[in-house]
Design an enzyme around this catalytic site. Structure first.
Site, PDB file in Angstrom:
ATOM      1  N   ARG A   1       5.092  -5.245  -3.771  1.00 21.81           N
ATOM      2  CA  ARG A   1       4.764  -6.529  -4.396  1.00 21.81           C
ATOM      3  C   ARG A   1       5.852  -6.836  -5.424  1.00 21.81           C
ATOM      4  O   ARG A   1       6.289  -5.938  -6.164  1.00 21.81           O
ATOM      5  CB  ARG A   1       3.402  -6.483  -5.105  1.00 21.81           C
ATOM      6  CG  ARG A   1       2.195  -6.576  -4.189  1.00 21.81           C
ATOM      7  CD  ARG A   1       2.078  -7.930  -3.483  1.00 21.81           C
ATOM      8  NE  ARG A   1       0.937  -7.998  -2.586  1.00 21.81           N
ATOM      9  CZ  ARG A   1       0.958  -7.713  -1.287  1.00 21.81           C
ATOM     10  NH1 ARG A   1       2.087  -7.336  -0.708  1.00 21.81           N
ATOM     11  NH2 ARG A   1      -0.131  -7.811  -0.547  1.00 21.81           N
TER      12      ARG A   1
ATOM     13  N   GLU B   1       7.711 -15.317  -5.138  1.00 21.53           N
ATOM     14  CA  GLU B   1       7.928 -15.606  -3.713  1.00 21.53           C
ATOM     15  C   GLU B   1       7.071 -16.736  -3.169  1.00 21.53           C
ATOM     16  O   GLU B   1       7.424 -17.347  -2.156  1.00 21.53           O
ATOM     17  CB  GLU B   1       7.702 -14.342  -2.869  1.00 21.53           C
ATOM     18  CG  GLU B   1       6.254 -13.895  -2.770  1.00 21.53           C
ATOM     19  CD  GLU B   1       6.075 -12.672  -1.876  1.00 21.53           C
ATOM     20  OE1 GLU B   1       6.811 -11.680  -2.062  1.00 21.53           O
ATOM     21  OE2 GLU B   1       5.202 -12.702  -0.989  1.00 21.53           O
TER      22      GLU B   1
HETATM   23  P1  NAI Z   1      -2.497   2.417  -0.168  1.00 22.05           P
HETATM   24  O1  NAI Z   1      -3.648   1.897  -0.965  1.00 22.05           O
HETATM   25  O2  NAI Z   1      -2.768   3.170   1.093  1.00 22.05           O
HETATM   26  O3  NAI Z   1      -1.588   3.355  -1.097  1.00 22.05           O
HETATM   27  C1  NAI Z   1      -1.196   3.011  -2.382  1.00 22.05           C
HETATM   28  C2  NAI Z   1      -0.857   4.311  -3.111  1.00 22.05           C
HETATM   29  O4  NAI Z   1      -0.293   3.956  -4.381  1.00 22.05           O
HETATM   30  C3  NAI Z   1      -2.082   5.176  -3.391  1.00 22.05           C
HETATM   31  O5  NAI Z   1      -1.834   6.511  -2.986  1.00 22.05           O
HETATM   32  C4  NAI Z   1      -2.253   5.089  -4.914  1.00 22.05           C
HETATM   33  O6  NAI Z   1      -2.781   6.278  -5.496  1.00 22.05           O
HETATM   34  C5  NAI Z   1      -0.823   4.849  -5.355  1.00 22.05           C
HETATM   35  N1  NAI Z   1      -0.689   4.238  -6.677  1.00 22.05           N
HETATM   36  C6  NAI Z   1      -1.547   3.431  -7.332  1.00 22.05           C
HETATM   37  N2  NAI Z   1      -1.028   3.076  -8.522  1.00 22.05           N
HETATM   38  C7  NAI Z   1       0.181   3.677  -8.608  1.00 22.05           C
HETATM   39  C8  NAI Z   1       1.192   3.691  -9.609  1.00 22.05           C
HETATM   40  N3  NAI Z   1       1.064   3.011 -10.736  1.00 22.05           N
HETATM   41  N4  NAI Z   1       2.303   4.436  -9.384  1.00 22.05           N
HETATM   42  C9  NAI Z   1       2.451   5.141  -8.225  1.00 22.05           C
HETATM   43  N5  NAI Z   1       1.518   5.147  -7.234  1.00 22.05           N
HETATM   44  C10 NAI Z   1       0.398   4.432  -7.439  1.00 22.05           C
HETATM   45  O7  NAI Z   1      -1.557   1.148   0.108  1.00 22.05           O
HETATM   46  P2  NAI Z   1      -0.498   0.979   1.274  1.00 22.05           P
HETATM   47  O8  NAI Z   1      -1.177   0.518   2.513  1.00 22.05           O
HETATM   48  O9  NAI Z   1       0.354   2.182   1.344  1.00 22.05           O
HETATM   49  O10 NAI Z   1       0.337  -0.267   0.717  1.00 22.05           O
HETATM   50  C11 NAI Z   1       1.127  -0.168  -0.424  1.00 22.05           C
HETATM   51  C12 NAI Z   1       1.497  -1.569  -0.865  1.00 22.05           C
HETATM   52  O11 NAI Z   1       2.351  -2.162   0.137  1.00 22.05           O
HETATM   53  C13 NAI Z   1       0.302  -2.539  -0.916  1.00 22.05           C
HETATM   54  O12 NAI Z   1      -0.329  -2.481  -2.158  1.00 22.05           O
HETATM   55  C14 NAI Z   1       0.920  -3.864  -0.681  1.00 22.05           C
HETATM   56  O13 NAI Z   1       1.221  -4.430  -1.930  1.00 22.05           O
HETATM   57  C15 NAI Z   1       2.213  -3.567   0.067  1.00 22.05           C
HETATM   58  N6  NAI Z   1       2.249  -4.102   1.429  1.00 22.05           N
HETATM   59  C16 NAI Z   1       3.355  -4.819   1.800  1.00 22.05           C
HETATM   60  C17 NAI Z   1       3.464  -5.339   3.064  1.00 22.05           C
HETATM   61  C18 NAI Z   1       4.688  -6.079   3.496  1.00 22.05           C
HETATM   62  O14 NAI Z   1       4.639  -6.788   4.512  1.00 22.05           O
HETATM   63  N7  NAI Z   1       5.804  -5.985   2.803  1.00 22.05           N
HETATM   64  C19 NAI Z   1       2.373  -5.176   4.034  1.00 22.05           C
HETATM   65  C20 NAI Z   1       1.292  -4.339   3.577  1.00 22.05           C
HETATM   66  C21 NAI Z   1       1.233  -3.855   2.298  1.00 22.05           C
END
Ligand code: NAI
Length: 330
Positions: free
Chosen positions: A234, A263
């Site tokens: 993000r 964006e």
């Molecule tokens: P997820 O929920 O499976 O994993 C997120 C991880 O980040 C968790 O392990 C959590 O403990 C950790 N986390 C939380 N706060 C944190 C912090 N301050 N510092 C370090 N780690 C922290 O989410 P997923 O599916 O891996 O997605 C990650 C991000 O990718 C989403 O939040 C979304 O914003 C983004 N995304 C982007 C897409 C794109 O098209 N570019 C598509 C899908 C998701």
């Protein structure tokens, strides 16, 4: 029970997949994003289907409720654009697609790393121009290089697998370390130690009050000089002014962005005939070592199918009173 669903921020590919996997609901597609101006379009709908740049703040949610909307179907995983407390107070349920092909985003992240490193984008243009010189195209081996993952959820995990295949040394920061990954050899450390010495840093955590602008003037000082930063999570994770300064000074050597804090006014639109008013993105676009893509990490056939299928499974669960495992609450 079939519902009347208003889909916002529709592009041709959204309509194609949502029509193909519709389980019988009456769906109306709007190109506009949801905002205070467009919320009028939701009168007498049961649900709205939103994407990453639709805004559902308190004022919009109040109007949604007045119009009869009881459900928000997010066709994405992130939910930083929704006021969850307000939705709960107003009795509007929120269901999301928690994971849709995390491999799609991980693979796009890898593509950005490879492009920035080996400059295939420049080589492509050069060769078309009859320029077969290698000057300034030198890269570095990924084998043995230290990569820092910030966040090891679904996408971070998928990227870890890919990076291991490339022979990278991977370190990670996540407030909730994954025991399975530790047993596979992943080393966790605090944020500072994770950033230090890494040749590549890749962000895979959600945007929250804690993570807002986590990459800023202070944390950029921990970076190895000339490191590569990739953000496919993000835009708000990065302080854009600080990153521009770090690119100008050379503290940051490469930047790959699939997301950008401002964006919503730009991404997913063809602005090729317009004067872009956002001076920060135009500055970023001017650097030779910056690669920007327009939030396309998720954009594969497999992910689009999963998004459509899970969105309608969520709609069906709400409509029939079944369990809703994908509900998000404050
Ligand atoms: P997820 O929920 O499976 O994993 C997120 C991880 O980040 C968790 O392990 C959590 O403990 C950790 N986390 C939380 N706060 C944190 C912090 N301050 N510092 C370090 N780690 C922290 O989410 P997923 O599916 O891996 O997605 C990650 C991000 O990718 C989403 O939040 C979304 O914003 C983004 N995304 C982007 C897409 C794109 O098209 N570019 C598509 C899908 C998701």
């Amino acid at each position: 029970m079939n519902m009347k669903i208003a889909v916002f921020s529709t592009c041709s590919y959204d309509q194609e997949f949502l029509e193909k996997f519709n389980t019988g609901h009456k769906v109306v597609f709007y190109e506009q994003s949801l905002s205070l101006l467009s919320v009028v379009l939701t009168k007498d709908f049961d649900a709205v289907c939103l994407f990453v740049n639709d805004r559902a703040d308190y004022e919009v949610l109040e109007k949604l409720k007045d119009n009869g909307v009881k459900l928000i179907l997010l066709r994405c995983a992130g939910f930083n654009n929704i006021d969850l407390e307000a939705a709960e107070e107003l009795g509007i349920k929120i269901l999301r697609v928690p994971a849709y092909s995390p491999e799609a985003v991980a693979e796009h992240t890898m593509a950005m790393m490879l492009t920035l490193n080996r400059k295939t984008n420049k080589a492509y243009n050069r060769i078309r121009d009859g320029n077969f010189s290698l000057e300034s195209l030198m890269g570095f081996n990924l084998n043995g290089c230290k990569v820092a993952l910030i966040g090891t959820g679904n996408i971070g995990k998928a990227l870890y697998k890919i990076l291991k295949g490339f022979g990278c040394k991977v370190v990670a920061f996540d407030p909730y370390p994954d025991e399975n990954l530790i047993s596979e050899g992943l080393v966790y450390a605090n944020l500072k130690d994770t950033l230090c010495d890494a040749e590549i840093i890749s962000l895979h955590c959600p945007l929250s009050d804690q993570s807002f602008h986590m990459i800023n003037e202070q944390t950029l000082k921990f970076f190895k000089k000339g490191a590569m930063l990739i953000n496919t999570s993000r835009g708000g994770l990065i302080n854009t002014s600080d990153i521009i300064k770090a690119l100008k000074s050379g503290q940051l050597g490469y930047l790959g962005l699939d997301v950008y804090e401002q964006e919503s006014a730009l991404f997913f639109h063809d602005l090729s005939n317009e004067v872009i008013q956002d001076d920060q993105i135009t500055r970023l676009m001017s650097f030779p070592n910056v690669l920007i893509t327009s939030h396309q990490g998720f954009f594969t056939r497999e992910a689009m199918q999963q998004i459509a299928e899970i969105t309608f499974a969520n709609a069906d669960a709400f409509a029939t009173g079944a369990a809703m495992p994908n509900e998000i609450k404050p």
